[in-house]
Design a protein around this motif. Structure first.
Motif, PDB file in Angstrom:
ATOM      1  N   PHE A   1       0.847  -1.183  -0.041  1.00 51.87           N
ATOM      2  CA  PHE A   1       0.015  -0.003  -0.111  1.00 51.87           C
ATOM      3  C   PHE A   1       0.834   1.158  -0.021  1.00 51.87           C
ATOM      4  CE2 PHE A   1      -2.185  -3.209   2.585  1.00 51.87           C
ATOM      5  CZ  PHE A   1      -3.249  -3.651   1.627  1.00 51.87           C
ATOM      6  N   GLY A   2       0.719   2.165  -1.162  1.00 52.91           N
ATOM      7  CA  GLY A   2       1.748   3.126  -1.365  1.00 52.91           C
ATOM      8  C   GLY A   2       1.354   4.189  -0.303  1.00 52.91           C
ATOM      9  N   LYS A   3       0.095   4.435   0.378  1.00 54.24           N
ATOM     10  CA  LYS A   3      -0.183   5.453   0.918  1.00 54.24           C
ATOM     11  C   LYS A   3      -0.473   4.690   2.510  1.00 54.24           C
ATOM     12  CE  LYS A   3      -0.284   9.091  -1.572  1.00 54.24           C
ATOM     13  NZ  LYS A   3       0.287  10.352  -1.472  1.00 54.24           N
ATOM     14  N   GLY A   4       0.243   3.393   2.586  1.00 57.51           N
ATOM     15  CA  GLY A   4      -0.127   2.581   3.925  1.00 57.51           C
ATOM     16  C   GLY A   4       0.177   3.244   5.188  1.00 57.51           C
ATOM     17  N   ALA A   5       0.792   4.198   5.416  1.00 58.41           N
ATOM     18  CA  ALA A   5       1.155   4.619   6.805  1.00 58.41           C
ATOM     19  C   ALA A   5       0.046   5.504   7.231  1.00 58.41           C
ATOM     20  CB  ALA A   5       2.454   5.754   6.692  1.00 58.41           C
ATOM     21  N   SER A   6      -0.563   5.958   6.282  1.00 59.77           N
ATOM     22  CA  SER A   6      -1.914   6.971   6.637  1.00 59.77           C
ATOM     23  C   SER A   6      -3.102   6.062   6.703  1.00 59.77           C
ATOM     24  CB  SER A   6      -2.110   8.164   5.608  1.00 59.77           C
ATOM     25  OG  SER A   6      -2.619   7.295   4.509  1.00 59.77           O
ATOM     26  N   ILE A   7      -3.046   4.873   6.773  1.00 62.89           N
ATOM     27  CA  ILE A   7      -4.136   4.001   6.745  1.00 62.89           C
ATOM     28  C   ILE A   7      -4.383   3.523   8.238  1.00 62.89           C
ATOM     29  CG2 ILE A   7      -5.066   1.506   6.437  1.00 62.89           C
ATOM     30  CD1 ILE A   7      -3.753   1.458   3.682  1.00 62.89           C
ATOM     31  N   SER A   8      -5.461   3.739   9.261  1.00 63.78           N
ATOM     32  CA  SER A   8      -5.648   3.196  10.381  1.00 63.78           C
ATOM     33  C   SER A   8      -5.512   1.511  10.418  1.00 63.78           C
ATOM     34  CB  SER A   8      -7.093   3.482  10.891  1.00 63.78           C
ATOM     35  OG  SER A   8      -8.079   2.892  10.189  1.00 63.78           O
ATOM     36  N   ASP A   9      -5.003   1.033  11.327  1.00 69.09           N
ATOM     37  CA  ASP A   9      -4.539  -0.339  10.885  1.00 69.09           C
ATOM     38  C   ASP A   9      -5.228  -1.113  12.093  1.00 69.09           C
ATOM     39  OD1 ASP A   9      -3.492  -3.006  10.784  1.00 69.09           O
ATOM     40  OD2 ASP A   9      -1.648  -2.273  11.329  1.00 69.09           O
ATOM     41  N   PRO A  10      -6.526  -1.388  12.004  1.00 72.09           N
ATOM     42  CA  PRO A  10      -7.745  -1.836  13.087  1.00 72.09           C
ATOM     43  C   PRO A  10      -7.328  -3.243  13.406  1.00 72.09           C
ATOM     44  CG  PRO A  10      -8.762  -1.922  10.694  1.00 72.09           C
ATOM     45  CD  PRO A  10      -7.352  -1.199  10.666  1.00 72.09           C
ATOM     46  N   HIS A  11      -6.609  -4.177  12.813  1.00 75.33           N
ATOM     47  CA  HIS A  11      -6.278  -5.281  13.178  1.00 75.33           C
ATOM     48  C   HIS A  11      -4.883  -5.794  13.307  1.00 75.33           C
ATOM     49  CE1 HIS A  11     -10.357  -6.259  11.834  1.00 75.33           C
ATOM     50  NE2 HIS A  11     -10.149  -5.663  10.699  1.00 75.33           N
TER      51      HIS A  11
END
Length: 98
Positions: A48-58
């Motif tokens: 995920f190129g913008k993965g750092a801005s994804i909340s990581d619910p799991h």
């Protein structure tokens, strides 16, 4: 495993386009590239190129760079166990800036 990720991506998100690039398959929607899948000897990585801005619910996102994160899949069961369909939606939202 790569084919299973491709099928899930197309099922989960509407209007997904694919491009073979950088040794993997990149996915985009409405012109926004949001993830890619890459096959390695021991696993498949969904990046995920913008993965750092994804909340990581799991708690399944790996990586510590400024922007990218990934999920490693070793079995077909990992696709469901690691909630990949949810992360695909989050990745598209992150790519769109929403």
């Amino acid at each position: 495993l790569v084919q299973a990720v491709r099928a899930l991506t197309k099922k989960t998100l509407k209007s997904v386009e694919e491009e073979v690039k950088y040794g993997g398959i990149l996915f985009s929607s409405a012109g926004l590239q949001f993830c890619g899948v890459f096959a390695y000897k021991e696993h498949v990585s969904v990046e995920f190129g913008k993965g750092a801005s994804i909340s990581d619910p799991h708690g399944h996102l790996e990586g510590s760079g400024k922007g990218r994160r990934h999920i490693k899949l070793r079995t077909k069961e990992d696709i469901t166990a690691k909630h990949l369909s949810e992360y695909l939606k989050l990745a598209l939202q992150a790519a769109s800036g929403a």
